[in-house]
Design a protein around this motif. Structure first.
Motif, PDB file in Angstrom:
ATOM      1  N   ALA A 285      13.145  23.569  64.227  1.00  0.00           N
ATOM      2  CA  ALA A 285      12.141  23.281  65.259  1.00  0.00           C
ATOM      3  C   ALA A 285      11.634  24.569  65.905  1.00  0.00           C
ATOM      4  O   ALA A 285      10.428  24.727  66.148  1.00  0.00           O
ATOM      5  N   GLU A 286      12.534  25.496  66.195  1.00  0.00           N
ATOM      6  CA  GLU A 286      12.111  26.780  66.755  1.00  0.00           C
ATOM      7  C   GLU A 286      11.179  27.495  65.794  1.00  0.00           C
ATOM      8  O   GLU A 286      10.151  28.056  66.207  1.00  0.00           O
ATOM      9  N   TRP A 287      11.547  27.488  64.505  1.00  0.00           N
ATOM     10  CA  TRP A 287      10.719  28.183  63.533  1.00  0.00           C
ATOM     11  C   TRP A 287       9.307  27.595  63.494  1.00  0.00           C
ATOM     12  O   TRP A 287       8.318  28.341  63.515  1.00  0.00           O
ATOM     13  N   GLU A 288       9.195  26.268  63.440  1.00  0.00           N
ATOM     14  CA  GLU A 288       7.855  25.678  63.312  1.00  0.00           C
ATOM     15  C   GLU A 288       7.032  25.869  64.578  1.00  0.00           C
ATOM     16  O   GLU A 288       5.824  26.121  64.502  1.00  0.00           O
ATOM     17  N   LYS A 289       7.665  25.758  65.738  1.00  0.00           N
ATOM     18  CA  LYS A 289       6.916  26.010  66.978  1.00  0.00           C
ATOM     19  C   LYS A 289       6.368  27.432  66.985  1.00  0.00           C
ATOM     20  O   LYS A 289       5.200  27.671  67.308  1.00  0.00           O
ATOM     21  N   ALA A 290       7.209  28.383  66.593  1.00  0.00           N
ATOM     22  CA  ALA A 290       6.781  29.785  66.567  1.00  0.00           C
ATOM     23  C   ALA A 290       5.678  30.002  65.545  1.00  0.00           C
ATOM     24  O   ALA A 290       4.698  30.717  65.805  1.00  0.00           O
ATOM     25  N   ALA A 291       5.809  29.386  64.362  1.00  0.00           N
ATOM     26  CA  ALA A 291       4.829  29.580  63.298  1.00  0.00           C
ATOM     27  C   ALA A 291       3.459  29.035  63.686  1.00  0.00           C
ATOM     28  O   ALA A 291       2.427  29.604  63.315  1.00  0.00           O
TER      29      ALA A 291
END
Length: 422
Positions: A285-291
């Motif tokens: 979830a952190e990765w997709e929010k950042a991306a």
């Protein structure tokens, strides 16, 4: 398999690389038997005594057959095998003609011929030959207890690297809701349904971890070097496959690629690096929010289309490129899609979006439980972002993939995060 049998199997694997060990290594093996295999000291001594391992100076099988290590550089396997066979045949015949004399080195001719056979068998096999080279260069057998399953990093060398270069800096990803996943017609089933997720604020590496950065980790933690066959069969086979750091040579990354993202690294290796620098891998979830960079309902970090000027993807370059070469997204993250895919903390679950929590979701346990049991993690882990090889639809920000945690390839690297509070 009993603990005793496990230790005996370990010794048998060790003997296949070298029948000679140092006194320090003998002590390390005894400690391993007691601490990791629950054997008594007496049992450990008996097993080592019966094993046939010799305490003494390491034999250099290259010198036995009249070669130097450098003699085989840049030669084909067929050429090496031919030279080894020819040297062995010559020396073996000379030994047979010598009769029963005692050699100047104190060995009988029969003992010398046994050594010649061991040298031949070692140097003819490419993987065992590389393991033997590693042992000769003192890379292969540090004290055995340093390779316990819990010792992913050496506590004596654990540190947080000084972060001075702009390329290696972290950026703040703000807290808040975002739409995770996709309901688009071209979305895969594992991306559905799109759902609202809240993620706390965190810092993320601006760029993927580079070869130069990973080498600092290896220099401080030599148990994570690539030791080829020996590494796979004796020490960390649970944590990385035989292709680990495949494009490195003698602890050095490929020439001219210091600022390329490290690849051929397993999830376990990425976790070990992250622990060493005082960070961790991002949750999915952190990765997709950042991306997404704050954009809503867009396929890529910059909008609904992607071009060659945006990222390294679709084999247009044919390999990795230096990090930071392409434009950053709105959060200031470079190479967030393309170049290399990125390991995430989460355990892979094709249906996770159907059951995941709406606040700081993570698959496979809590963040803390995954980190605290990382050596026991065996299930596939999530990879996000696509790579230099990925087709256009595979570098969408919602696209998901996965691999077992010990697997490596040329397409996968990682970057790290840390919470704002740390």
């Amino acid at each position: 398999m009993s603990k005793r049998d496990e230790f005996i199997a370990f010794i048998d694997d060790l003997k296949s690389v070298s029948a000679t060990i140092t006194e320090e290594q003998r002590k390390g093996l005894l400690r391993r038997a007691v601490q990791q295999h629950d054997l008594s000291a007496a049992d450990a001594v008996d097993i080592l005594s019966a094993s046939g391992l010799v305490i003494g100076t390491k034999e250099n099988y290259f010198e036995v057959l009249g070669f130097a290590i450098e003699d085989f550089q840049n030669q084909s396997e067929l050429s090496i095998i031919s030279q080894v066979e020819a040297a062995h045949e010559k020396l073996y015949r000379e030994s047979l003609n010598a009769g029963g004399r005692v050699r100047p080195d104190g060995k009988s001719e029969e003992q010398w011929r046994a050594l010649l056979n061991q040298a031949r068998d070692t140097l003819k096999d490419g993987q065992i030959r590389q393991a033997h080279i590693a042992m000769l260069q003192n890379d292969a057998l540090p004290p055995t207890e340093s390779f316990s399953e819990e010792a992913f990093i050496d506590p004596k060398t654990e540190t947080t690297l000084s972060r001075t270069s702009e390329q290696d800096s972290m950026v703040l990803i703000p807290a808040g809701d975002f739409q995770m996943g996709s309901d688009d017609y071209d979305a895969n089933v594992d991306e559905k349904p799109a759902h609202t997720v809240y993620v706390d604020a965190f810092y993320m590496d601006k760029c993927p971890v580079t070869n130069a950065q990973y080498k600092e980790f290896l220099d401080a933690n030599p148990q994570w070097r690539n030791l080829g066959w020996f590494d796979y069969h004796l020490i960390f086979r649970k944590y990385r496959d035989t292709d680990y750091l495949k494009n490195w040579f003698k602890g050095k990354y490929p020439t001219g690629k210091a600022d390329h993202p490290v690849n051929w690294v397993s999830w376990h290796a990425a976790m070990a690096y992250a622990k060493w620098v005082g960070k961790r891998l991002p949750t999915e979830a952190e990765w997709e929010k950042a991306a997404r960079g704050g954009l809503v309902e867009q396929k890529y970090p910059w909008g609904n289309a992607i071009y060659a000027r945006n990222a390294n993807f679709d084999q247009r370059v044919g390999e990795t490129t230096p990090v930071g070469k392409y434009p950053a997204n709105e959060y200031g993250l470079c190479d967030i899609v393309g170049n290399v895919g990125e390991w995430c903390l989460d355990e892979w679950n094709i249906r996770f979006y159907q059951v995941s929590e709406s606040r700081n979701p993570v698959s496979g346990g809590s963040i803390g439980s995954i980190i605290n049991t990382l050596t026991k993690q065996k299930k596939p882990r999530v990879i996000r972002g696509g790579s230099w090889h990925s087709a256009e639809h595979e570098v969408r920000v919602s696209n998901r993939s996965f691999l077992p945690p010990w697997k490596t390839n040329s397409l996968t690297g990682f970057r790290c995060v840390k919470p704002v509070s740390s």
